[in-house]
Design a protein around this motif. Structure first.
Motif, PDB file in Angstrom:
ATOM      1  N   GLU A 194      10.709   4.593  -7.485  1.00 54.61           N
ATOM      2  CA  GLU A 194      10.273   4.753  -8.869  1.00 54.61           C
ATOM      3  C   GLU A 194       9.407   3.582  -9.305  1.00 54.61           C
ATOM      4  N   TYR A 195       9.796   2.388  -8.893  1.00 51.72           N
ATOM      5  CA  TYR A 195       9.040   1.203  -9.299  1.00 51.72           C
ATOM      6  C   TYR A 195       7.638   1.197  -8.688  1.00 51.72           C
ATOM      7  N   ILE A 196       7.519   1.590  -7.427  1.00 51.19           N
ATOM      8  CA  ILE A 196       6.206   1.601  -6.776  1.00 51.19           C
ATOM      9  C   ILE A 196       5.312   2.680  -7.376  1.00 51.19           C
TER      10      ILE A 196
ATOM     11  N   LEU B 161       0.288  -3.841  -2.971  1.00 49.58           N
ATOM     12  CA  LEU B 161      -0.514  -3.137  -1.963  1.00 49.58           C
ATOM     13  C   LEU B 161      -0.715  -1.653  -2.240  1.00 49.58           C
ATOM     14  N   VAL B 162       0.029  -1.090  -3.202  1.00 45.55           N
ATOM     15  CA  VAL B 162       0.081   0.358  -3.348  1.00 45.55           C
ATOM     16  C   VAL B 162      -1.293   0.968  -3.644  1.00 45.55           C
ATOM     17  N   HIS B 163      -2.182   0.246  -4.293  1.00 49.71           N
ATOM     18  CA  HIS B 163      -3.497   0.806  -4.650  1.00 49.71           C
ATOM     19  C   HIS B 163      -4.587   0.363  -3.672  1.00 49.71           C
ATOM     20  N   ARG B 164      -4.186  -0.134  -2.507  1.00 48.16           N
ATOM     21  CA  ARG B 164      -5.111  -0.565  -1.454  1.00 48.16           C
ATOM     22  C   ARG B 164      -6.135  -1.589  -1.959  1.00 48.16           C
TER      23      ARG B 164
ATOM     24  N   GLY C 221       1.869   1.830  -9.151  1.00 47.41           N
ATOM     25  CA  GLY C 221       0.638   2.495  -8.749  1.00 47.41           C
ATOM     26  C   GLY C 221      -0.135   3.048  -9.937  1.00 47.41           C
ATOM     27  N   LYS C 222       0.583   3.628 -10.877  1.00 47.48           N
ATOM     28  CA  LYS C 222      -0.067   4.154 -12.080  1.00 47.48           C
ATOM     29  C   LYS C 222      -0.693   3.025 -12.890  1.00 47.48           C
TER      30      LYS C 222
ATOM     31  N   MET D  56       1.380   7.576  -2.238  1.00 47.68           N
ATOM     32  CA  MET D  56       1.291   6.240  -1.644  1.00 47.68           C
ATOM     33  C   MET D  56       2.632   5.536  -1.569  1.00 47.68           C
ATOM     34  N   ALA D  57       3.539   5.826  -2.511  1.00 44.66           N
ATOM     35  CA  ALA D  57       4.798   5.087  -2.590  1.00 44.66           C
ATOM     36  C   ALA D  57       5.590   5.085  -1.280  1.00 44.66           C
ATOM     37  N   PRO D  58       5.889   6.246  -0.676  1.00 47.96           N
ATOM     38  CA  PRO D  58       6.665   6.211   0.569  1.00 47.96           C
ATOM     39  C   PRO D  58       5.935   5.517   1.710  1.00 47.96           C
ATOM     40  N   LEU D  59       4.606   5.615   1.726  1.00 46.00           N
ATOM     41  CA  LEU D  59       3.839   4.973   2.793  1.00 46.00           C
ATOM     42  C   LEU D  59       3.935   3.458   2.708  1.00 46.00           C
TER      43      LEU D  59
END
Length: 304
Positions: A92-94, A146-149, A98-99, A111-114
């Motif tokens: 949930e936090y990731i 890192l979530v948004h590359r 990301g948003k 993206m979160a699980p990756l």
């Protein structure tokens, strides 16, 4: 063209100057350590680079641009003491992070699980963050950065609060991340910088004391050095003090029974010291001949 260019960057709070007109460039694909003791200005510098703190003066350019707002979505930032919502799960936090970083709901969910798998938190993705260990929270902090590359990752003392196991886990992650993302991370531990970085920027009192490729600095500042330790006996201590005045000794630091000697001729120094220690019956506990390290440079700059 450098990915990041900083020119005469300055931050002051009234009469107190935290960062005093620093200039440097960061090339894409490099890993750079921002080194310095506590209070050197590292965190203030990173916060200005991240657009979280307005500079008093100076210029920050990202990929040729000039406005922090233009490139903030290309940055990942991990503060020294990240805050989390303990009632959230890691996943949930990731997604939430990301948003905030500009991803839409579908992209963030994909993206979160990756990214959680990448930082080793796949099995803990649905657990509440309040039950995470310190090392797990730091890895979660890396995941949100890192979530948004991002093209540039800014990390403030990423391993300073971790135990040896957690530190090793995060350092291994950084070793992998730097292969595809430009990284700047601050630390006061020089060994961390030597382990994964190409370049260092050494700060002290808000100024850049030295900067450049680690290989160049190691070559430029490497000097023959002898380190020895004796039993803390009066005769041995007098002998160490006398050694400091020998013609082959250029600089010396003597504390109790421990001496570090920068020498002009390491073979002459080694032979003289060992012969005299044997003749005088000096109880040597340690003897090491080699070259000065970047840590010696760091300590010299910090002490100046």
């Amino acid at each position: 063209m450098p990915l990041l260019e900083v020119v005469n960057l300055r931050k002051s709070y009234g009469r107190q100057v935290s960062v005093d007109g620093i200039t440097f460039k960061i090339e894409a694909g490099t890993c750079v350590a921002l080194l310095g003791p506590n209070g050197a200005g590292k965190t203030t510098t990173l916060r200005m680079l991240a657009g979280l703190l307005p500079p008093t003066s100076g210029r920050i350019s990202f990929d040729g641009g000039a406005s922090p707002g233009d490139y903030r979505k290309s940055l990942g930032y991990l503060p020294q003491s990240p805050a989390f919502y303990g009632w959230m799960s890691g996943q949930e936090y990731i997604i939430f992070s990301g948003k905030l970083s500009g991803l839409n709901a579908k992209e963030a969910a994909a993206m979160a699980p990756l990214v959680l798998e990448r930082v080793g938190l796949r099995d803990a993705a649905r657990r509440r963050i309040g039950g995470y260990s310190g090392g797990m929270k730091q890895r979660l902090g890396l995941a949100q950065a890192l979530v948004h590359r991002p093209r540039l990752l800014l990390l403030d003392e990423p391993v300073s609060a971790l135990d040896p196991i957690g530190r090793r886990e995060v350092m291994e992650l950084l070793r992998d991340i730097r292969e595809e993302t430009t990284v700047i991370f601050s630390t006061h531990v020089l060994h961390d910088a030597e382990e994964i970085c190409d370049e260092v920027i050494l700060m002290n009192h808000g100024l850049i004391a030295e900067q450049g490729a680690i290989s160049r600095l190691r070559s430029q500042y490497s000097l023959p050095v002898i380190k020895l330790t004796t039993e803390p006996e009066a005769a041995a201590l007098r002998w160490l003090e006398d050694l400091a005045h020998r013609p082959f000794v250029e600089q010396s630091v003597i504390t109790g029974g421990a001496a570090t000697l920068n020498v002009s001729d390491v073979e002459l120094a080694r032979r003289t010291i060992l012969q005299e220690a044997g003749k005088l019956g000096i109880p040597l506990l340690q003897f090491e001949a080699g070259s000065s390290t970047l840590e010696d440079l760091f300590m010299k700059v910090v002490g100046s």
